[in-house]
Design a protein around this motif. Structure first.
Motif, PDB file in Angstrom:
ATOM      1  N   ASP A  84       0.794  -1.163   0.057  1.00 51.10           N
ATOM      2  CA  ASP A  84      -0.004   0.012  -0.074  1.00 51.10           C
ATOM      3  C   ASP A  84       0.923   1.378  -0.067  1.00 51.10           C
ATOM      4  O   ASP A  84       1.461   1.390   0.998  1.00 51.10           O
ATOM      5  CB  ASP A  84      -0.809   0.051   1.135  1.00 51.10           C
ATOM      6  CG  ASP A  84      -1.856   1.190   1.191  1.00 51.10           C
ATOM      7  OD1 ASP A  84      -1.621   2.081   0.327  1.00 51.10           O
ATOM      8  OD2 ASP A  84      -2.978   1.150   2.206  1.00 51.10           O
ATOM      9  N   TRP A  85       1.341   1.947  -1.082  1.00 53.76           N
ATOM     10  CA  TRP A  85       2.031   2.927  -1.296  1.00 53.76           C
ATOM     11  C   TRP A  85       1.725   4.174  -0.282  1.00 53.76           C
ATOM     12  O   TRP A  85       2.341   4.798   0.206  1.00 53.76           O
ATOM     13  CB  TRP A  85       2.292   3.397  -2.728  1.00 53.76           C
ATOM     14  CG  TRP A  85       2.459   2.200  -3.576  1.00 53.76           C
ATOM     15  CD1 TRP A  85       1.787   1.709  -4.549  1.00 53.76           C
ATOM     16  CD2 TRP A  85       3.409   1.370  -3.593  1.00 53.76           C
ATOM     17  NE1 TRP A  85       2.135   0.652  -5.325  1.00 53.76           N
ATOM     18  CE2 TRP A  85       3.745   0.339  -4.688  1.00 53.76           C
ATOM     19  CE3 TRP A  85       4.705   1.337  -2.823  1.00 53.76           C
ATOM     20  CZ2 TRP A  85       4.335  -0.578  -4.784  1.00 53.76           C
ATOM     21  CZ3 TRP A  85       5.703   0.224  -2.936  1.00 53.76           C
ATOM     22  CH2 TRP A  85       5.496  -0.850  -3.856  1.00 53.76           C
ATOM     23  N   ASN A  86       0.454   4.279  -0.296  1.00 51.29           N
ATOM     24  CA  ASN A  86       0.074   5.681   0.629  1.00 51.29           C
ATOM     25  C   ASN A  86       0.470   5.205   2.095  1.00 51.29           C
ATOM     26  O   ASN A  86       0.841   6.228   2.831  1.00 51.29           O
ATOM     27  CB  ASN A  86      -1.405   5.669   0.617  1.00 51.29           C
ATOM     28  CG  ASN A  86      -1.688   6.415  -0.489  1.00 51.29           C
ATOM     29  OD1 ASN A  86      -1.278   7.107  -1.358  1.00 51.29           O
ATOM     30  ND2 ASN A  86      -3.175   6.104  -0.786  1.00 51.29           N
ATOM     31  N   ALA A  87       0.252   3.972   2.610  1.00 48.95           N
ATOM     32  CA  ALA A  87       0.652   3.657   3.995  1.00 48.95           C
ATOM     33  C   ALA A  87       2.081   3.702   4.021  1.00 48.95           C
ATOM     34  O   ALA A  87       2.679   3.955   5.036  1.00 48.95           O
ATOM     35  CB  ALA A  87       0.230   2.015   4.041  1.00 48.95           C
ATOM     36  N   ASN A  88       2.881   3.169   2.953  1.00 48.80           N
ATOM     37  CA  ASN A  88       4.297   3.326   3.005  1.00 48.80           C
ATOM     38  C   ASN A  88       4.715   4.753   3.218  1.00 48.80           C
ATOM     39  O   ASN A  88       5.669   5.226   3.852  1.00 48.80           O
ATOM     40  CB  ASN A  88       4.978   2.786   1.758  1.00 48.80           C
ATOM     41  CG  ASN A  88       4.788   1.130   1.783  1.00 48.80           C
ATOM     42  OD1 ASN A  88       4.274   0.787   2.904  1.00 48.80           O
ATOM     43  ND2 ASN A  88       5.379   0.501   0.878  1.00 48.80           N
ATOM     44  N   ALA A  89       4.337   5.553   2.450  1.00 48.41           N
ATOM     45  CA  ALA A  89       4.421   7.084   2.481  1.00 48.41           C
ATOM     46  C   ALA A  89       4.310   7.679   3.841  1.00 48.41           C
ATOM     47  O   ALA A  89       5.059   8.482   4.405  1.00 48.41           O
ATOM     48  CB  ALA A  89       3.759   8.109   1.441  1.00 48.41           C
ATOM     49  N   LEU A  90       2.918   7.329   4.418  1.00 49.95           N
ATOM     50  CA  LEU A  90       2.907   7.774   5.860  1.00 49.95           C
ATOM     51  C   LEU A  90       3.823   7.067   7.177  1.00 49.95           C
ATOM     52  O   LEU A  90       4.289   7.941   7.736  1.00 49.95           O
ATOM     53  CB  LEU A  90       1.561   7.423   6.308  1.00 49.95           C
ATOM     54  CG  LEU A  90       0.710   7.847   7.745  1.00 49.95           C
ATOM     55  CD1 LEU A  90       1.004   9.310   7.916  1.00 49.95           C
ATOM     56  CD2 LEU A  90      -0.702   7.200   7.737  1.00 49.95           C
ATOM     57  N   ALA A  91       4.152   6.089   6.715  1.00 54.14           N
ATOM     58  CA  ALA A  91       4.855   5.351   7.725  1.00 54.14           C
ATOM     59  C   ALA A  91       6.373   6.123   7.591  1.00 54.14           C
ATOM     60  O   ALA A  91       6.926   6.422   8.681  1.00 54.14           O
ATOM     61  CB  ALA A  91       5.260   3.935   7.505  1.00 54.14           C
ATOM     62  N   LYS A  92       6.975   6.583   6.351  1.00 55.01           N
ATOM     63  CA  LYS A  92       7.993   6.984   6.193  1.00 55.01           C
ATOM     64  C   LYS A  92       8.063   8.575   6.751  1.00 55.01           C
ATOM     65  O   LYS A  92       9.083   9.181   7.365  1.00 55.01           O
ATOM     66  CB  LYS A  92       8.597   7.143   4.767  1.00 55.01           C
ATOM     67  CG  LYS A  92       9.812   7.548   4.526  1.00 55.01           C
ATOM     68  CD  LYS A  92      10.926   6.932   4.914  1.00 55.01           C
ATOM     69  CE  LYS A  92      11.145   5.588   4.349  1.00 55.01           C
ATOM     70  NZ  LYS A  92      12.460   4.618   4.956  1.00 55.01           N
ATOM     71  N   ALA A  93       7.080   9.086   6.690  1.00 49.27           N
ATOM     72  CA  ALA A  93       6.879  10.428   7.124  1.00 49.27           C
ATOM     73  C   ALA A  93       7.200  10.504   8.563  1.00 49.27           C
ATOM     74  O   ALA A  93       7.507  11.557   9.139  1.00 49.27           O
ATOM     75  CB  ALA A  93       5.430  11.077   6.419  1.00 49.27           C
ATOM     76  N   LYS A  94       6.310   9.488   9.382  1.00 46.32           N
ATOM     77  CA  LYS A  94       6.315   9.452  10.628  1.00 46.32           C
ATOM     78  C   LYS A  94       7.702   9.137  11.172  1.00 46.32           C
ATOM     79  O   LYS A  94       8.155   9.916  12.340  1.00 46.32           O
ATOM     80  CB  LYS A  94       5.302   8.453  11.126  1.00 46.32           C
ATOM     81  CG  LYS A  94       3.880   8.960  11.108  1.00 46.32           C
ATOM     82  CD  LYS A  94       2.879   7.960  11.638  1.00 46.32           C
ATOM     83  CE  LYS A  94       1.755   8.548  11.548  1.00 46.32           C
ATOM     84  NZ  LYS A  94       0.606   7.498  12.377  1.00 46.32           N
TER      85      LYS A  94
END
Length: 213
Positions: free
Chosen positions: A164-174
């Motif tokens: 899930d690319w959106n979920a990956n982006a959020l995890a990386k942002a955090k």
């Protein structure tokens, strides 16, 4: 009841016979007995006819009941036979379809080269552990400083990886916010940068919008 009637007549005739001649009284008794016999015959005939009619009606009703039961049984058996025949007709088709798909699926799995399978495994690990973007994952798989898979193997891995690319982006942002105390604007730039995480703009914006969730 009839026997009592005969006895009454008999007694009456006997009592009357005391005042007349013996011959005349005898004939009256005979006539009375004949009349009683006729009455008995009439009542008995009616009773027999009624009994016979009742028996005939009962037999007719029983016969009709048996015929109806046999007809219903025949109809049910016929419907069941048709349903069984239909089921048996459909069953081979389903079995045939299943048997045709299995060899095809097996052949497809066997046709995947080992390099493609390894590239997919590596891509899944990078996505699950490092929350990489789609483009970042591809570059890592094909880089001469990375995994050095062929472009075809990398394409196969990207198409089949569960991510899930959106979920990956959020995890990386955090991660950036927690470990490096970066601002939302700086995190966004890092997520979309060609020298950074290489997420799409939509994926990076999703991460920023849900950063404090």
């Amino acid at each position: 009841m009839i026997e009592e009637y005969v006895e009454t007549i008999w007694q009456g005739e006997v009592m009357g016979a005391k005042g007349v001649s013996k011959k005349g009284g005898k004939w009256k008794i005979v006539i009375a007995v004949i009349a009683v016999i006729c009455v008995i015959g009439v009542f008995g005939g009616h009773k027999s006819e009624k009994s016979a009619t009742t028996d005939d009606s009962s037999e007719k009703t029983n016969a009709e009941t048996v015929l109806e039961s046999q007809k219903e049984s025949t109809d049910v058996s016929s419907e069941k036979s048709e349903a069984d025949a239909s089921s048996e007709t459909d069953k081979p088709a389903a079995d045939s379809s299943t048997s045709e798909e299995k060899p095809e699926t097996k052949a497809k799995k066997e046709a995947v080269p080992t390099e493609y399978k390894n590239a997919l495994k590596k891509a899944q690990t990078y996505s699950d552990k490092m929350y990489m973007s789609k483009q970042g994952l591809y570059d890592q798989l094909t880089s001469e400083y990375g995994e050095r898979f062929s472009e075809e193997a990398a394409d196969y891995a990207i198409e089949n990886v569960s991510a899930d690319w959106n979920a990956n982006a959020l995890a990386k942002a955090k991660q950036y916010e927690k470990t490096m105390a970066m601002s939302p604007s700086s995190i966004y730039d890092q997520l979309v940068s060609d020298y950074g995480e290489k997420f799409t703009e939509d994926e990076a914006q999703y991460a920023i919008d849900h950063l404090n969730d």
